[in-house]
Motif scaffolding. Sequence first.
Motif, PDB file in Angstrom:
ATOM      1  N   ARG A   6       0.832  -1.211   0.000  1.00 43.58           N
ATOM      2  CA  ARG A   6       0.000   0.000   0.000  1.00 43.58           C
ATOM      3  C   ARG A   6       0.866   1.261   0.000  1.00 43.58           C
ATOM      4  O   ARG A   6       0.619   2.199  -0.756  1.00 43.58           O
ATOM      5  CB  ARG A   6      -0.938  -0.029   1.198  1.00 43.58           C
ATOM      6  N   GLU A   7       1.896   1.265   0.825  1.00 43.78           N
ATOM      7  CA  GLU A   7       2.792   2.420   0.890  1.00 43.78           C
ATOM      8  C   GLU A   7       3.533   2.621  -0.432  1.00 43.78           C
ATOM      9  O   GLU A   7       3.663   3.741  -0.917  1.00 43.78           O
ATOM     10  CB  GLU A   7       3.778   2.255   2.044  1.00 43.78           C
ATOM     11  N   ASN A  51      -1.579   8.917  -4.675  1.00 46.67           N
ATOM     12  CA  ASN A  51      -2.597   8.582  -3.683  1.00 46.67           C
ATOM     13  C   ASN A  51      -3.368   7.355  -4.164  1.00 46.67           C
ATOM     14  O   ASN A  51      -3.171   6.866  -5.287  1.00 46.67           O
ATOM     15  CB  ASN A  51      -3.520   9.769  -3.370  1.00 46.67           C
ATOM     16  N   TRP A  52      -4.245   6.853  -3.314  1.00 50.59           N
ATOM     17  CA  TRP A  52      -4.954   5.611  -3.600  1.00 50.59           C
ATOM     18  C   TRP A  52      -5.890   5.751  -4.804  1.00 50.59           C
ATOM     19  O   TRP A  52      -5.948   4.870  -5.668  1.00 50.59           O
ATOM     20  CB  TRP A  52      -5.725   5.182  -2.354  1.00 50.59           C
ATOM     21  N   ARG A  69      -7.341   4.497 -10.481  1.00 51.27           N
ATOM     22  CA  ARG A  69      -7.578   4.951 -11.859  1.00 51.27           C
ATOM     23  C   ARG A  69      -6.536   4.365 -12.803  1.00 51.27           C
ATOM     24  O   ARG A  69      -6.876   3.909 -13.898  1.00 51.27           O
ATOM     25  CB  ARG A  69      -7.556   6.471 -11.924  1.00 51.27           C
ATOM     26  N   ALA A  70      -5.272   4.373 -12.388  1.00 53.95           N
ATOM     27  CA  ALA A  70      -4.205   3.819 -13.221  1.00 53.95           C
ATOM     28  C   ALA A  70      -4.405   2.316 -13.449  1.00 53.95           C
ATOM     29  O   ALA A  70      -4.052   1.795 -14.505  1.00 53.95           O
ATOM     30  CB  ALA A  70      -2.841   4.078 -12.575  1.00 53.95           C
ATOM     31  N   ALA A  71      -4.996   1.642 -12.469  1.00 53.73           N
ATOM     32  CA  ALA A  71      -5.265   0.204 -12.583  1.00 53.73           C
ATOM     33  C   ALA A  71      -6.525  -0.073 -13.411  1.00 53.73           C
ATOM     34  O   ALA A  71      -6.840  -1.228 -13.694  1.00 53.73           O
ATOM     35  CB  ALA A  71      -5.414  -0.410 -11.191  1.00 53.73           C
ATOM     36  N   GLY A  72      -7.235   0.982 -13.798  1.00 58.21           N
ATOM     37  CA  GLY A  72      -8.449   0.827 -14.583  1.00 58.21           C
ATOM     38  C   GLY A  72      -9.650   0.418 -13.749  1.00 58.21           C
ATOM     39  O   GLY A  72     -10.632  -0.105 -14.273  1.00 58.21           O
TER      40      GLY A  72
END
Length: 126
Positions: free
Chosen positions: A86-87, A95-96, A101-104
Amino acid sequence: MTDNSRADVEKLRMQLKRDAEKAKTAPEFAQRQEWINPQLWSQYMGTQGKLLYQSFSDEELLDIIRQETAVLGRIPAQREVFCVYREYIRRRFGNWIKALRAAGLKEEKVKPAICANQKDVRGGVI
């Protein structure tokens, strides 16, 4: 990076994977993803940890989120991803939400376009 450094990083990656799996199944941790032994934390976040972090590609970090999504059947909350991963993910993507979003897994919020003759909520023309 020297061959010894690469070997050390690979060992650390394998240990990290084992620790993450152990945390998922450890019954004594009410917040099993949230907690890690302080010595392990410093190992993953210290000097060696910097090399470890750099060894992960963006796609590898995003795949961690995708895999957890597949296991849970929904998008994981931050606390549901092993604390070290997570870090690393938050550090890499900012940020999360940006990581999701990047992971779709989460769409960008789109603000509605304002037309020249569109009225605002108070009834006046904008």
